[in-house]
Design a protein around this motif. Sequence first.
Motif, short mmCIF file in Angstrom:
data_model
loop_
_atom_site.label_atom_id
_atom_site.label_comp_id
_atom_site.label_asym_id
_atom_site.label_seq_id
_atom_site.Cartn_x
_atom_site.Cartn_y
_atom_site.Cartn_z
N GLU A 270 -7.36 9.18 -5.11
CA GLU A 270 -6.36 7.76 -4.80
C GLU A 270 -5.04 8.94 -4.63
N ASN A 273 -5.39 8.95 -0.37
CA ASN A 273 -4.56 7.73 -0.17
C ASN A 273 -2.92 7.27 0.25
N GLU A 274 -2.61 8.42 -1.44
CA GLU A 274 -1.09 8.10 -1.44
C GLU A 274 -0.68 9.03 -0.17
N TYR A 276 -1.59 9.13 2.97
CA TYR A 276 -2.09 8.34 3.77
C TYR A 276 -1.20 7.71 4.06
N GLN A 354 -10.60 9.50 6.91
CA GLN A 354 -10.22 9.94 5.64
C GLN A 354 -11.65 10.01 4.84
N GLU A 358 -13.26 12.43 1.94
CA GLU A 358 -13.41 11.63 0.21
C GLU A 358 -14.95 12.49 -0.44
#
Length: 368
Positions: A270, A273-274, A276, A354, A358
């Motif tokens: 998570e 992604n933040e 990104y 990503q 990941e």
Amino acid sequence: MSHIVLYRKYRPKTFSEVIGQEHIVKTITNEISENKIAHAYLFCGPKGSGKTTMARLLAKAINCENRKKGEYEPCNRCSNCIEINEGKSLDLIEIDAASNRGIDEIRDLKENVKFQSVKLKYKVFIIDEAHQLTKEAANALLKILEEPPAFTVFVLATTEPQKMIPTIISRCQRFDFRRLKASEILNKLERILKEEGIKYNLEALKLIANFSTGAVRNAESILDQIISFIGKDGQIKRELVEKILGIPDTFLIIKFVNLLSQKKTKEAIEYLNEVYIKGIEPDDFLQNVIDFIREMLILKIDANLENLKFSTQSDEIKKLVLELNQKFSVEDLKRILQILISAELKTKYTSILQLPFELAIIEICEEK
């Protein structure tokens, strides 16, 4: 008067101004003062380490009109020195082998060598990226180096000497230039900014010095870009340097690595992604995380923080890094690096940048 970029404006004009290549300066200046000039030199080393600068200094010193017997420094005042400094000398011929690598160009050079110099005592040929010459051109150059006229001096510069034919190397005096230390580059940047009258934060300069990968020219180009952004009355700060160079805030990396240490898979993904969403590309962030963990591994082996990039950080970040480092063993860090490096390679072959990162997070956080 047109703007002169920093790496040209502050290019060393005497041997005493050269930084980080003392072993080469000592040998070459001894040869000049004793009048034992070789007919061919081979300067090897990474980009931005001073090969072409040293070649021009050599050309200037051996042709200086005011240099006395036993001396080696060019005066930078006589007409010969001025012409070379301004790039106007007809007897200093610089050839870029990357774009002039064929047999025809070397044949032209062979014809040029025959003619006496126009003004200078020595006609100097500087061949940059000499390893890019074709096989035929290299063999033709070899013939020139075997029987050069007494008034010629050749300087071959290359970043990849292993690609050159051994017979050319054997005809030259070889000098290996090393990457500069961050501290040496830092001193040069400080001198430039004091001369330019620009305010700066020392931590910002340390960041530039580390980012330049041992090449003073890279550091000066970065500094030029930053000065253009802030103007003459601005101040160079660490936050600005990070923004211009696209370096993620160190706090972001520390928080992410801390999540890995706690094996919080969901939170780490998570958080990626933040990052990104904030505009940082996953592959860039991955590269910075790899660099950060590599520094942590070195810190495990050598506890001297001043030898690492961490030395450019604030005391708060240094404290956080030392605390974080205690949560990993050497084997942990080695394993994480291997997984992340594998992920970095895979980012080149996926449409979802990503995804390899990941998958790496999942593997790192798995229980052994």
